[in-house]
Design an enzyme around this catalytic site. Structure first.
Site, PDB file in Angstrom:
ATOM      1  N   SER A 189       0.775  -1.116   0.046  1.00 59.70           N
ATOM      2  CA  SER A 189      -0.029   0.011   0.284  1.00 59.70           C
ATOM      3  C   SER A 189       0.775   1.477   0.019  1.00 59.70           C
ATOM      4  CB  SER A 189      -0.759   0.290   1.136  1.00 59.70           C
ATOM      5  OG  SER A 189      -0.161  -0.199   2.250  1.00 59.70           O
ATOM      6  N   HIS A 217      -5.148  -4.027  -1.385  1.00 61.68           N
ATOM      7  CA  HIS A 217      -4.993  -2.785  -2.811  1.00 61.68           C
ATOM      8  C   HIS A 217      -4.895  -3.750  -3.978  1.00 61.68           C
ATOM      9  CE1 HIS A 217      -4.485   0.508   0.017  1.00 61.68           C
ATOM     10  NE2 HIS A 217      -3.807  -0.556   0.873  1.00 61.68           N
ATOM     11  N   LYS A 247     -11.810  -0.939   0.238  1.00 64.25           N
ATOM     12  CA  LYS A 247     -10.912  -0.162  -0.739  1.00 64.25           C
ATOM     13  C   LYS A 247     -11.621  -0.195  -2.330  1.00 64.25           C
ATOM     14  CE  LYS A 247      -7.577  -0.310   2.228  1.00 64.25           C
ATOM     15  NZ  LYS A 247      -6.413  -1.298   2.970  1.00 64.25           N
TER      16      LYS A 247
HETATM   17  C1  LIG Z   1      -6.293  -1.439   4.576  1.00 64.28           C
HETATM   18  C2  LIG Z   1      -5.712  -2.648   4.630  1.00 64.28           C
HETATM   19  C3  LIG Z   1      -6.082  -3.878   5.541  1.00 64.28           C
HETATM   20  C4  LIG Z   1      -7.213  -3.623   6.564  1.00 64.28           C
HETATM   21  O1  LIG Z   1      -8.440  -3.650   5.847  1.00 64.28           O
HETATM   22  P1  LIG Z   1      -9.722  -2.876   6.470  1.00 64.28           P
HETATM   23  O2  LIG Z   1     -10.959  -3.568   5.598  1.00 64.28           O
HETATM   24  O3  LIG Z   1      -9.676  -1.450   6.177  1.00 64.28           O
HETATM   25  O4  LIG Z   1      -9.767  -3.156   7.921  1.00 64.28           O
HETATM   26  C5  LIG Z   1      -5.375  -4.804   5.544  1.00 64.28           C
HETATM   27  N1  LIG Z   1      -4.259  -5.285   4.879  1.00 64.28           N
HETATM   28  C6  LIG Z   1      -3.788  -4.344   3.882  1.00 64.28           C
HETATM   29  C7  LIG Z   1      -2.774  -4.757   3.250  1.00 64.28           C
HETATM   30  C8  LIG Z   1      -4.719  -3.016   3.900  1.00 64.28           C
HETATM   31  O5  LIG Z   1      -4.071  -2.086   3.035  1.00 64.28           O
END
Ligand SMILES: *Cc1c(COP(=O)(O)O)cnc(C)c1O
Length: 409
Positions: A189, A217, A247
């Site tokens: 990310s 992502h 996301k």
């Molecule tokens: C955002 C993210 C998460 C967490 O996901 P949420 O649904 O926002 O709790 C987990 N792993 C990665 C790599 C992320 O970027």
């Protein structure tokens, strides 16, 4: 009566001291009220901004069909789910959503969690215990660290995307442990690069380790929207495909896609699946509709990457393979100043600082969305150049963008 808000209460003294320490390092974080509208438009403190910092890569959180499906689900089922999924919270939409995720990922089954964070803290300790081994990329997401800590397994981190290092660590330690898990982010990310899943699948198979990718992502952004295993051509060889619906799917919730047997175990044993309330029906309906659109219209995924490639070219940055484009600034102060300068010009681009990124690599992270217009991107490019953010002023920006785009896709 003494006010509970006075600094002489030891709890407040402790919290205040901690905050001052973080402030001194420019690492204090502040929440900003932000009203999001369609097409990446934001209202922040009465000012209109265009967001280049959202994870809503396809703009699905404000897609009319998604919003309608969400509103209809609330009208039908109410605002909340009432209880844990194992009690009365297992709305019928869950079944449809899990089938859809399994279909996209090419697995037998899937389990939807309350969030991606909850998924990782549930999946890892359910499959891996104190006697076992975890080999993880040093840049995996913080909630994977939380899941690893709960598992109590021996953990060794390998240098970012260094598969030779991963195999060396696995070979040296595998025999002393009944089970081994390799964990990576599908897309990182903070850097926007992709895990080398082809090589990692081979390593996992050679050493009888289980491979897990966190596609938070990657869903909707690569592999025709299906994520990192598809992008790397190893769709059938990553047995644990985790991700989030918060996301590119524009909604909320986490998931694991895996074999039916593994999913049955997760649903029976993962604590963060069992001891938490089911997602609101509106969220499930939004996710389901968003995934439909994502698979129906893959031009959204292509458009998102096209914006990122065009921007990177213009600023002399390496050609991106995902819609995440990091621009490393260095110090916290400089990164914050660059972010503030872009905000002055109408763009929201967050400065990421330690501990989210390594010391000395504070950065602007640009996230492109299918709902950005060509004009939005052009103006962002202009403003970045005006603010001295172009990397190599000598570079010819008129190079063949089409060519790069073909390679990236
Ligand atoms: C955002 C993210 C998460 C967490 O996901 P949420 O649904 O926002 O709790 C987990 N792993 C990665 C790599 C992320 O970027």
């Amino acid at each position: 009566m003494r006010s509970l808000d006075t600094p002489d209460i030891s709890l407040n003294a402790f919290a205040g001291e901690k905050l001052r320490g973080l402030e001194a390092k420019n690492q204090r974080r502040i929440l900003v009220d932000t009203a999001r509208g369609a097409d990446m438009a934001l209202q922040v403190g009465g000012k209109d901004l265009i967001s280049f910092t959202d994870n809503d890569y396809l703009g699905l959180s404000t897609h009319p069909e998604v919003m309608k499906a969400s509103a209809n689900a609330t009208a039908t089922y109410g605002a909340g789910s009432g209880a844990s999924r194992l009690v009365t919270g297992n709305n019928p939409l869950y079944t449809a959503l899990e089938e859809k995720i399994a279909e996209i990922k090419g697995t037998e089954a899937a389990a939807v969690f309350g969030s991606g964070y909850l998924a990782n803290v549930g999946i890892i300790p359910t499959l891996i215990g104190a006697q076992d081994l975890i080999i993880a990329d040093e840049l995996v997401h913080t909630c994977i660290h939380a899941g690893i800590a709960l598992s109590k397994a021996k953990v060794i981190f390998f240098r970012h995307n260094d598969t030779a290092h991963a195999e060396e660590l696995l070979a040296a330690n595998r025999d002393a442990h009944p089970h081994a898990l390799i964990i990576v982010d599908g897309v990182y990310s903070m850097d926007g690069d992709i895990a080398p899943l082809g090589e990692l699948a081979g390593i996992a198979e050679r050493h009888d380790a289980w491979l897990m990718n966190d596609d938070a992502h990657a869903l909707g952004t690569i592999g025709g929207g299906r994520g990192s295993a598809h992008a790397c051509g190893v769709a059938g060889r990553v047995p644990l495909q985790m991700g989030t619906l918060s996301k590119a799917a524009g909604s909320y919730g986490g998931y694991l896609a895996a074999s039916k047997t593994v999913i049955d175990l997760i649903k029976t044993r993962a604590r963060s699946f069992i001891y938490t309330t089911g997602l609101p029906p509106a969220v499930l309906a939004a996710s389901l509709k968003a995934l439909d659109i994502m698979m129906r219209d893959t031009s959204l995924t292509e458009q998102t990457l096209a914006h990122a490639v065009r921007f990177s070219k213009a600023l002399g940055l390496p050609t991106p393979v995902t819609p995440i484009v990091p621009l490393i600034i260095g110090s916290e102060v400089d990164a914050l100043a660059a972010s503030a300068a872009l905000a002055e010009e109408g763009f929201k681009v967050i400065a990421f600082r330690p501990p989210t990124v390594p010391e000395g690599t504070s950065r602007l992270r640009f996230c492109f969305s299918a709902t950005h217009t060509e004009a939005d991107v052009s103006r962002l490019i202009e403003v970045c150049i005006k603010n001295g953010l172009k990397q190599d002023p000598e570079q010819d920006i008129e190079q063949d963008i089409e060519q790069d785009l073909k390679q990236a896709l």
